[in-house]
Write a protein that holds these residues in place. Structure first.
Motif, PDB file in Angstrom:
ATOM      1  N   ASP A 204       0.816  -1.214   0.000  1.00  0.00           N
ATOM      2  CA  ASP A 204       0.000   0.000   0.000  1.00  0.00           C
ATOM      3  C   ASP A 204       0.854   1.271   0.000  1.00  0.00           C
ATOM      4  OD1 ASP A 204       0.879  -0.219   2.621  1.00  0.00           O
ATOM      5  OD2 ASP A 204      -1.076   0.191   3.523  1.00  0.00           O
ATOM      6  N   ALA A 205       2.149   1.137   0.217  1.00  0.00           N
ATOM      7  CA  ALA A 205       3.052   2.282   0.159  1.00  0.00           C
ATOM      8  C   ALA A 205       3.844   2.319  -1.147  1.00  0.00           C
ATOM      9  CB  ALA A 205       4.018   2.243   1.339  1.00  0.00           C
ATOM     10  N   LEU A 206       3.625   1.341  -2.012  1.00  0.00           N
ATOM     11  CA  LEU A 206       4.313   1.280  -3.302  1.00  0.00           C
ATOM     12  C   LEU A 206       3.863   2.452  -4.170  1.00  0.00           C
ATOM     13  CD1 LEU A 206       6.126  -0.454  -5.216  1.00  0.00           C
ATOM     14  CD2 LEU A 206       4.024  -1.557  -5.972  1.00  0.00           C
ATOM     15  N   THR A 207       4.811   3.187  -4.713  1.00  0.00           N
ATOM     16  CA  THR A 207       4.458   4.345  -5.530  1.00  0.00           C
ATOM     17  C   THR A 207       4.329   3.953  -6.998  1.00  0.00           C
ATOM     18  OG1 THR A 207       6.757   4.969  -5.948  1.00  0.00           O
ATOM     19  CG2 THR A 207       5.721   5.888  -3.970  1.00  0.00           C
ATOM     20  N   ASP A 208       3.599   4.768  -7.720  1.00  0.00           N
ATOM     21  CA  ASP A 208       3.454   4.548  -9.149  1.00  0.00           C
ATOM     22  C   ASP A 208       4.797   4.703  -9.860  1.00  0.00           C
ATOM     23  OD1 ASP A 208       3.128   7.235  -8.327  1.00  0.00           O
ATOM     24  OD2 ASP A 208       2.395   7.783 -10.304  1.00  0.00           O
ATOM     25  N   ASP A 209       5.687   5.537  -9.329  1.00  0.00           N
ATOM     26  CA  ASP A 209       7.008   5.716  -9.938  1.00  0.00           C
ATOM     27  C   ASP A 209       7.789   4.409  -9.981  1.00  0.00           C
ATOM     28  OD1 ASP A 209       6.766   8.444 -10.430  1.00  0.00           O
ATOM     29  OD2 ASP A 209       7.444   8.954  -8.407  1.00  0.00           O
ATOM     30  N   VAL A 210       7.733   3.646  -8.907  1.00  0.00           N
ATOM     31  CA  VAL A 210       8.446   2.366  -8.855  1.00  0.00           C
ATOM     32  C   VAL A 210       7.930   1.459  -9.963  1.00  0.00           C
ATOM     33  CG1 VAL A 210       8.834   0.274  -7.501  1.00  0.00           C
ATOM     34  CG2 VAL A 210       8.960   2.498  -6.391  1.00  0.00           C
TER      35      VAL A 210
END
Length: 88
Positions: free
Chosen positions: A43-49
């Motif tokens: 849930d903390a994974l960013t779209d940038d990654v």
């Protein structure tokens, strides 16, 4: 997340997900996060990654990230002259 980022993510995700259609969305995202070396909560994974991993997923190990490659200068002298504004 802005609409253009959603569209970019879907555009990058679609062909990769088609290669493994047996996975559901969360399984695919979890797999991509693991491949990218992400160790936090999903849930903390960013779209940038996800975006950068998907862009670089099928490229060679020595290839530059697309956003950095456009600013790369092979010649040090040219890089210095460009940084000083002497050449465009």
């Amino acid at each position: 997340m802005k609409c253009h980022r959603v569209n970019e993510l879907i555009e990058l995700l679609h062909p990769e997900w088609q290669k493994e259609p047996e996975l559901n969305l969360m399984q695919m995202i979890s797999k991509l996060a693991e491949e990218a070396g992400y160790e936090g909560q999903l849930d903390a994974l960013t779209d940038d990654v996800l975006i950068y991993h998907l862009k670089m997923r099928n490229s060679g190990k020595d290839e530059m990230i697309p956003g950095l490659a456009k600013d790369c200068e092979n010649d040090f002298k040219t890089a210095i002259l460009r940084a000083r504004g002497i050449i465009d």
